[in-house]
Design a protein around this motif. Structure first.
Motif, PDB file in Angstrom:
ATOM      1  N   ILE A 146      -0.085   5.627  13.819  1.00  0.00           N
ATOM      2  CA  ILE A 146      -0.469   4.644  14.514  1.00  0.00           C
ATOM      3  C   ILE A 146      -0.536   3.300  13.504  1.00  0.00           C
ATOM      4  CG2 ILE A 146      -2.316   3.459  15.947  1.00  0.00           C
ATOM      5  CD1 ILE A 146      -2.682   6.253  17.347  1.00  0.00           C
ATOM      6  N   ALA A 147      -1.363   3.860  12.299  1.00  0.00           N
ATOM      7  CA  ALA A 147      -1.845   2.724  11.356  1.00  0.00           C
ATOM      8  C   ALA A 147      -0.688   1.706  11.105  1.00  0.00           C
ATOM      9  CB  ALA A 147      -2.700   3.272  10.174  1.00  0.00           C
ATOM     10  N   PRO A 148       0.740   2.447  10.659  1.00  0.00           N
ATOM     11  CA  PRO A 148       1.648   1.568  10.165  1.00  0.00           C
ATOM     12  C   PRO A 148       2.324   0.873  11.506  1.00  0.00           C
ATOM     13  CG  PRO A 148       2.106   3.873   9.560  1.00  0.00           C
ATOM     14  CD  PRO A 148       0.872   3.809  10.193  1.00  0.00           C
ATOM     15  N   ALA A 149       2.208   1.376  12.875  1.00  0.00           N
ATOM     16  CA  ALA A 149       2.798   0.809  13.768  1.00  0.00           C
ATOM     17  C   ALA A 149       1.782  -0.399  14.221  1.00  0.00           C
ATOM     18  CB  ALA A 149       2.787   1.951  14.911  1.00  0.00           C
ATOM     19  N   ILE A 150       0.867  -0.526  14.038  1.00  0.00           N
ATOM     20  CA  ILE A 150      -0.258  -1.665  14.073  1.00  0.00           C
ATOM     21  C   ILE A 150      -0.226  -2.490  12.795  1.00  0.00           C
ATOM     22  CG2 ILE A 150      -1.365  -0.646  16.182  1.00  0.00           C
ATOM     23  CD1 ILE A 150      -3.771  -0.302  14.313  1.00  0.00           C
ATOM     24  N   ASP A 151       0.538  -2.268  11.716  1.00  0.00           N
ATOM     25  CA  ASP A 151       0.552  -3.016  10.569  1.00  0.00           C
ATOM     26  C   ASP A 151      -0.977  -3.005   9.870  1.00  0.00           C
ATOM     27  OD1 ASP A 151       1.765  -4.502   8.674  1.00  0.00           O
ATOM     28  OD2 ASP A 151       1.233  -6.518   9.501  1.00  0.00           O
ATOM     29  N   ARG A 152      -1.549  -1.745  10.016  1.00  0.00           N
ATOM     30  CA  ARG A 152      -2.741  -1.622   9.163  1.00  0.00           C
ATOM     31  C   ARG A 152      -2.814  -0.384   8.431  1.00  0.00           C
ATOM     32  NH1 ARG A 152      -2.980  -6.267  10.279  1.00  0.00           N
ATOM     33  NH2 ARG A 152      -4.640  -7.187  11.390  1.00  0.00           N
ATOM     34  N   GLN A 204      -2.622  -0.393   5.518  1.00  0.00           N
ATOM     35  CA  GLN A 204      -3.405  -0.602   4.381  1.00  0.00           C
ATOM     36  C   GLN A 204      -4.802  -0.094   4.339  1.00  0.00           C
ATOM     37  OE1 GLN A 204      -1.837  -2.789   6.190  1.00  0.00           O
ATOM     38  NE2 GLN A 204      -3.003  -4.831   6.300  1.00  0.00           N
ATOM     39  N   TYR A 205      -5.298  -0.065   5.395  1.00  0.00           N
ATOM     40  CA  TYR A 205      -6.742   0.184   5.713  1.00  0.00           C
ATOM     41  C   TYR A 205      -6.899   1.685   6.380  1.00  0.00           C
ATOM     42  CZ  TYR A 205      -6.965  -4.764   5.680  1.00  0.00           C
ATOM     43  OH  TYR A 205      -6.724  -6.286   5.123  1.00  0.00           O
ATOM     44  N   PHE A 206      -5.820   2.384   6.221  1.00  0.00           N
ATOM     45  CA  PHE A 206      -6.037   4.007   6.984  1.00  0.00           C
ATOM     46  C   PHE A 206      -7.165   4.448   6.210  1.00  0.00           C
ATOM     47  CE2 PHE A 206      -4.951   8.146   6.424  1.00  0.00           C
ATOM     48  CZ  PHE A 206      -4.912   8.815   7.683  1.00  0.00           C
ATOM     49  N   TYR A 207      -7.294   4.729   4.743  1.00  0.00           N
ATOM     50  CA  TYR A 207      -8.243   5.563   4.299  1.00  0.00           C
ATOM     51  C   TYR A 207      -9.601   5.178   4.420  1.00  0.00           C
ATOM     52  CZ  TYR A 207      -4.161   7.299   1.446  1.00  0.00           C
ATOM     53  OH  TYR A 207      -2.892   8.069   0.930  1.00  0.00           O
ATOM     54  N   ARG A 208      -9.872   3.861   4.518  1.00  0.00           N
ATOM     55  CA  ARG A 208     -11.256   3.447   4.784  1.00  0.00           C
ATOM     56  C   ARG A 208     -11.626   3.721   6.116  1.00  0.00           C
ATOM     57  NH1 ARG A 208     -11.841  -2.312   2.882  1.00  0.00           N
ATOM     58  NH2 ARG A 208     -12.941  -1.388   1.140  1.00  0.00           N
ATOM     59  N   TYR A 209     -10.523   3.391   7.018  1.00  0.00           N
ATOM     60  CA  TYR A 209     -11.103   3.528   8.346  1.00  0.00           C
ATOM     61  C   TYR A 209     -11.251   4.946   8.699  1.00  0.00           C
ATOM     62  CZ  TYR A 209     -10.220   4.509  13.481  1.00  0.00           C
ATOM     63  OH  TYR A 209     -10.526   5.052  14.809  1.00  0.00           O
ATOM     64  N   ILE A 210     -10.415   6.211   8.364  1.00  0.00           N
ATOM     65  CA  ILE A 210     -10.784   7.474   8.590  1.00  0.00           C
ATOM     66  C   ILE A 210     -12.043   7.852   8.007  1.00  0.00           C
ATOM     67  CG2 ILE A 210     -10.037   9.705   8.282  1.00  0.00           C
ATOM     68  CD1 ILE A 210      -8.561   8.291  10.457  1.00  0.00           C
TER      69      ILE A 210
END
Length: 184
Positions: free
Chosen positions: A86-92, A94-100
């Motif tokens: 999902i993260a790349p599909a919504i262009d995010r 770069q924030y995956f690690y912080r979000y999880i």
């Protein structure tokens, strides 16, 4: 000040629960912070045990406990795996690690709140009917809390955050039905 210890991360989670959006900036956006955040699963494990044993109508056997532990482990791993897509599909991405990481640490606060309501209902501090209403309200609060974390950790709009929380809800429901099929 960036969060580095378990205590720091739990402090961030409590601040996020109080809707302090700046707290998310204290979670490192690194692979190390991502992996470190899975310690939250160990911290939350006693809350799972409370909900399993307190919420059971009967004695829990070893196989049922193993099934619960398996579902617990899968639930902690499934959402991050889905978010990898999902993260790349919504262009995010770069924030995956912080979000999880922020989401995982927030789970400790959520699980503690849910377990506390169950315990207070079980020991009679809260009447059963009111306890059910409070528990339902707490579940709604959990999803609003995760919505807040998603919005600020991924820096996304409300609609996208709602879609992510919808995916999360579908995963939870899927695990619930899988557990039911397994006799849990």
């Amino acid at each position: 000040m960036a969060a580095v210890s378990i205590r720091d991360h739990l402090n961030v989670a409590f601040r996020l629960a109080m809707r302090d959006a700046s707290a998310v900036k204290e979670v490192y956006n690194t692979q190390a912070a991502f992996w470190f955040s899975f310690q939250a699963a160990v911290i939350s494990l006693p809350f799972l045990l409370v909900t399993v044993f307190v919420g059971a109508d009967r004695d829990i056997g070893l196989l049922e406990l193993i099934a619960e532990a398996t579902i617990y482990a899968v639930s902690w791993l499934l959402f991050p795996v889905v978010m990898l897509e999902i993260a790349p599909a919504i262009d995010r991405a770069q924030y995956f690690y912080r979000y999880i990481a922020a989401s995982n640490w927030s789970s400790v606060v959520e699980d503690a709140a849910l377990a506390a309501i169950l315990m207070l209902r079980t020991v009679g501090v809260i009447p059963a009917g009111l306890g059910g209403v409070l528990f339902f309200g707490a579940v709604i609060w959990v999803f609003s809390y995760q919505f807040f974390v998603a919005r600020h950790a991924l820096q996304i709009d409300q609609g996208t955050a709602a879609l992510i929380i919808g995916v999360r809800l579908l995963l939870v429901l899927g695990l619930f039905f899988a557990k039911s099929l397994l006799g849990g």
